[in-house]
Scaffold this motif. Structure first.
Motif, PDB file in Angstrom:
ATOM      1  N   GLY B  66       0.902  -1.221  -0.203  1.00  0.00           N
ATOM      2  CA  GLY B  66      -0.007  -0.159  -0.030  1.00  0.00           C
ATOM      3  C   GLY B  66       0.990   1.404  -0.031  1.00  0.00           C
ATOM      4  O   GLY B  66       0.621   2.526   0.270  1.00  0.00           O
ATOM      5  N   GLY B  67       2.052   1.105   0.694  1.00  0.00           N
ATOM      6  CA  GLY B  67       3.135   2.259  -0.166  1.00  0.00           C
ATOM      7  C   GLY B  67       2.769   3.288   1.125  1.00  0.00           C
ATOM      8  O   GLY B  67       2.585   3.275   2.166  1.00  0.00           O
ATOM      9  N   THR B  68       2.840   4.533   0.691  1.00  0.00           N
ATOM     10  CA  THR B  68       2.660   5.333   1.569  1.00  0.00           C
ATOM     11  C   THR B  68       0.753   5.246   2.299  1.00  0.00           C
ATOM     12  O   THR B  68       0.727   5.851   3.285  1.00  0.00           O
ATOM     13  N   SER B  69       0.336   4.567   1.658  1.00  0.00           N
ATOM     14  CA  SER B  69      -1.427   4.339   2.103  1.00  0.00           C
ATOM     15  C   SER B  69      -1.828   2.844   2.946  1.00  0.00           C
ATOM     16  O   SER B  69      -2.892   3.084   3.065  1.00  0.00           O
ATOM     17  N   THR B  70      -0.239   2.377   3.517  1.00  0.00           N
ATOM     18  CA  THR B  70      -0.441   1.111   3.647  1.00  0.00           C
ATOM     19  C   THR B  70      -0.860   1.331   5.024  1.00  0.00           C
ATOM     20  O   THR B  70      -1.690   2.212   5.717  1.00  0.00           O
ATOM     21  N   ASP B  71      -2.497   0.408   5.116  1.00  0.00           N
ATOM     22  CA  ASP B  71      -2.841  -0.043   6.245  1.00  0.00           C
ATOM     23  C   ASP B  71      -2.753  -1.295   7.120  1.00  0.00           C
ATOM     24  O   ASP B  71      -3.008  -1.683   8.018  1.00  0.00           O
ATOM     25  N   VAL B  92      -5.047   6.434  18.572  1.00  0.00           N
ATOM     26  CA  VAL B  92      -4.517   6.317  17.286  1.00  0.00           C
ATOM     27  C   VAL B  92      -6.149   6.359  16.222  1.00  0.00           C
ATOM     28  O   VAL B  92      -6.694   5.986  16.025  1.00  0.00           O
ATOM     29  N   VAL B  93      -4.862   6.072  14.951  1.00  0.00           N
ATOM     30  CA  VAL B  93      -5.756   6.237  13.760  1.00  0.00           C
ATOM     31  C   VAL B  93      -5.893   4.570  13.757  1.00  0.00           C
ATOM     32  O   VAL B  93      -5.247   4.043  13.179  1.00  0.00           O
ATOM     33  N   GLU B  94      -6.912   3.957  13.948  1.00  0.00           N
ATOM     34  CA  GLU B  94      -7.869   2.712  13.085  1.00  0.00           C
ATOM     35  C   GLU B  94      -6.907   2.507  11.394  1.00  0.00           C
ATOM     36  O   GLU B  94      -7.563   3.399  10.836  1.00  0.00           O
ATOM     37  N   PRO B  95      -5.870   2.094  10.680  1.00  0.00           N
ATOM     38  CA  PRO B  95      -5.664   2.495   9.343  1.00  0.00           C
ATOM     39  C   PRO B  95      -6.427   2.427   8.524  1.00  0.00           C
ATOM     40  O   PRO B  95      -6.685   2.207   7.419  1.00  0.00           O
ATOM     41  N   ALA B 106      -8.954  -0.743  18.134  1.00  0.00           N
ATOM     42  CA  ALA B 106      -7.487  -0.482  17.161  1.00  0.00           C
ATOM     43  C   ALA B 106      -7.662  -2.079  16.599  1.00  0.00           C
ATOM     44  O   ALA B 106      -7.728  -2.855  15.596  1.00  0.00           O
ATOM     45  N   VAL B 107      -6.504  -2.693  17.946  1.00  0.00           N
ATOM     46  CA  VAL B 107      -6.352  -4.198  17.567  1.00  0.00           C
ATOM     47  C   VAL B 107      -7.437  -5.010  17.629  1.00  0.00           C
ATOM     48  O   VAL B 107      -7.875  -5.837  17.082  1.00  0.00           O
ATOM     49  N   ALA B 108      -8.410  -4.558  18.807  1.00  0.00           N
ATOM     50  CA  ALA B 108      -9.663  -5.457  18.779  1.00  0.00           C
ATOM     51  C   ALA B 108     -10.859  -5.549  16.944  1.00  0.00           C
ATOM     52  O   ALA B 108     -10.769  -6.605  16.320  1.00  0.00           O
ATOM     53  N   ALA B 109     -10.166  -4.085  16.371  1.00  0.00           N
ATOM     54  CA  ALA B 109     -10.784  -3.858  14.802  1.00  0.00           C
ATOM     55  C   ALA B 109     -10.367  -4.180  13.748  1.00  0.00           C
ATOM     56  O   ALA B 109     -10.593  -5.118  12.505  1.00  0.00           O
ATOM     57  N   LEU B 110      -8.985  -5.039  13.916  1.00  0.00           N
ATOM     58  CA  LEU B 110      -7.915  -5.442  13.028  1.00  0.00           C
ATOM     59  C   LEU B 110      -8.028  -6.822  12.688  1.00  0.00           C
ATOM     60  O   LEU B 110      -7.776  -7.196  12.154  1.00  0.00           O
ATOM     61  N   ARG B 111      -7.871  -7.300  14.539  1.00  0.00           N
ATOM     62  CA  ARG B 111      -7.059  -8.387  14.300  1.00  0.00           C
ATOM     63  C   ARG B 111      -5.943  -9.225  13.780  1.00  0.00           C
ATOM     64  O   ARG B 111      -5.896 -10.094  12.862  1.00  0.00           O
TER      65      ARG B 111
END
Lengths: 161, 246
Positions: B66-71, B92-95, B106-111
């Motif tokens: 994703g380069g500079t837009s990596t999530d 933080v910003v959840e990417p 954020a961790v719960a959302a991303l897993r």
């Protein structure tokens, strides 16, 4: 006569601070309620209440926590923070040095980081203030303007009219 | 009578030895990610990152998918973070959604399948004056990650060295002093990882020059890495893959 009056006035002014310190304050407001009043006055962005673990870490105790509430900004660009510690009697004397130590350590240990990333915030921590209102020990890490509003609100709500 | 006496002398000793063995701490040596085959981009794409600005810069260097837009990078809007007891609650910003929330949320959302953590330089003065001010918040952060996403494999990174470059230096201590402090922190990481069931990747090892400073060709400003520096870190991770349960 004029000189006597002057010295009498000057002498009586010496007692003013003591009078202020001994001004009666309420002690029936919970730390939580007072914190809500303070948060509104300080207009803190992204205000978040410290949880029990964070409080214990701050004051270095694993014993039962006192009636204490701390709000801090969860915004990484802000050092805004204040705390209300409600205690009684002579315990107040032990609380002030605990909070002073916490504020001084936070400033000294993290100054390099804050000066590097959020230099405009460091002065809030450097100028952090602790005030005692009867049974309440209150500290504020806020800008000068916010701090003035914050303490004014605390004083207004705790002073016995 | 003698055999009975011998028996009662022997059994408690054996039981005592067994008890000692069972309570011995997990070996801290076993936490390092070991040399493996090169997992390449496929492995790189399974990694998420959270840490200080040296981690947040992974995004600006464009080295992840994703380069500079990596999530794949969890970071505060400020682009930096300091490790303390409040870190799990920090915003933080959840990417993936772009929404602001706490680290734990954020961790719960991303897993994330694998989450790579990196902390140590911000607040180092305080950490060195009180070891528990580093180890305990780090443990608390790992536990909060586990609570939010139990399946996530956690990898800690050794703290990157700083360069011998006084021109942009912001610390009161010299780079050499900071690096000595970093080595102390790195010495504490195995016990943190061992106690929390995390892995430890010695990524700092590929960044040092012969004197222990951050290599000049990997240094952007004495602290943050160049693109090449981050590529070396990622190559280390890809060639020292953590064991991920099926």
């Amino acid at each position: 006569m004029k000189r006597t009056a002057f010295f009498l006035l000057a002498f009586s002014l010496l007692f003013l601070p003591a009078c202020r310190a001994s001004q009666p304050y309420r002690n029936d407001l919970s730390a939580q309620r007072l914190a809500e009043i303070g948060a509104e006055a300080a207009a803190m962005e992204e205000a978040q209440a410290a949880n029990a673990e964070e409080l214990a870490d701050m004051i270095g105790t694993e014993a039962e926590l006192p009636d204490m509430v701390v709000y801090y900004s969860a915004n990484g660009n802000s050092l805004d923070e204040f705390g209300i510690w409600r205690t009684d009697g002579d315990a107040v004397k032990t609380v002030v040095p605990i909070l002073r130590s916490y504020l001084d350590k936070t400033y000294e240990n993290n100054r390099a980081y804050y000066d590097s990333y959020i230099p405009r915030e460091t002065s809030k921590l450097r100028d952090a203030e602790i005030r005692v209102y009867g049974s309440y020990v209150v500290y504020a890490v806020l800008s000068a303007e916010s701090r003035a509003r914050f303490f004014a609100a605390i004083e207004e709500n705790l002073a016995v009219n | 009578m003698k055999p009975i006496v011998a028996f009662f002398k022997t059994v408690p000793t054996v039981l005592l030895l067994l008890a000692l063995l069972l309570t011995l701490p997990i070996s801290a040596d076993g936490v390092f990610t070991e040399r493996s085959e090169n997992g390449g981009t496929a492995y790189r794409n399974r990694l998420f990152f959270f840490g200080e600005s040296t981690t947040a810069h992974l995004r600006s260097r464009g080295v992840l998918e994703g380069g500079t837009s990596t999530d794949r990078v969890i970071a505060a809007r400020s682009g930096t973070m300091m490790l303390n007891r409040r870190t799990p609650s920090a915003h933080v910003v959840e990417p993936r959604s772009g929404k602001e929330m706490t680290v734990t949320e954020a961790v719960a959302a991303l897993r994330p399948e694998i989450l790579v953590l990196s902390f140590g330089l911000n607040g180092i003065v305080g950490f060195l004056s009180a070891k528990e001010s580093y180890t305990e918040p780090y443990r608390a952060l790992i536990r909060s990650v586990r609570k939010a996403s139990p399946e996530t494999v956690v990898i800690l990174q050794t703290v990157y060295p700083v360069a011998n470059d006084p021109s942009e230096w912001k610390f009161h201590q010299s780079p050499a002093e900071i690096n000595r402090g970093i080595e102390r922190l790195n010495g504490w990481l195995p016990e943190i990882a061992a106690s929390e069931g995390a892995f430890l990747a010695d990524t700092a090892s590929v960044l040092r020059d012969g004197d222990g400073f951050l290599r000049k060709d990997y240094s952007a400003d004495g602290i943050h890495l160049t693109r090449e520096g981050y590529e070396q870190v990622l190559l280390y991770l890809e060639t020292h893959m953590a064991e991920v349960p099926e």
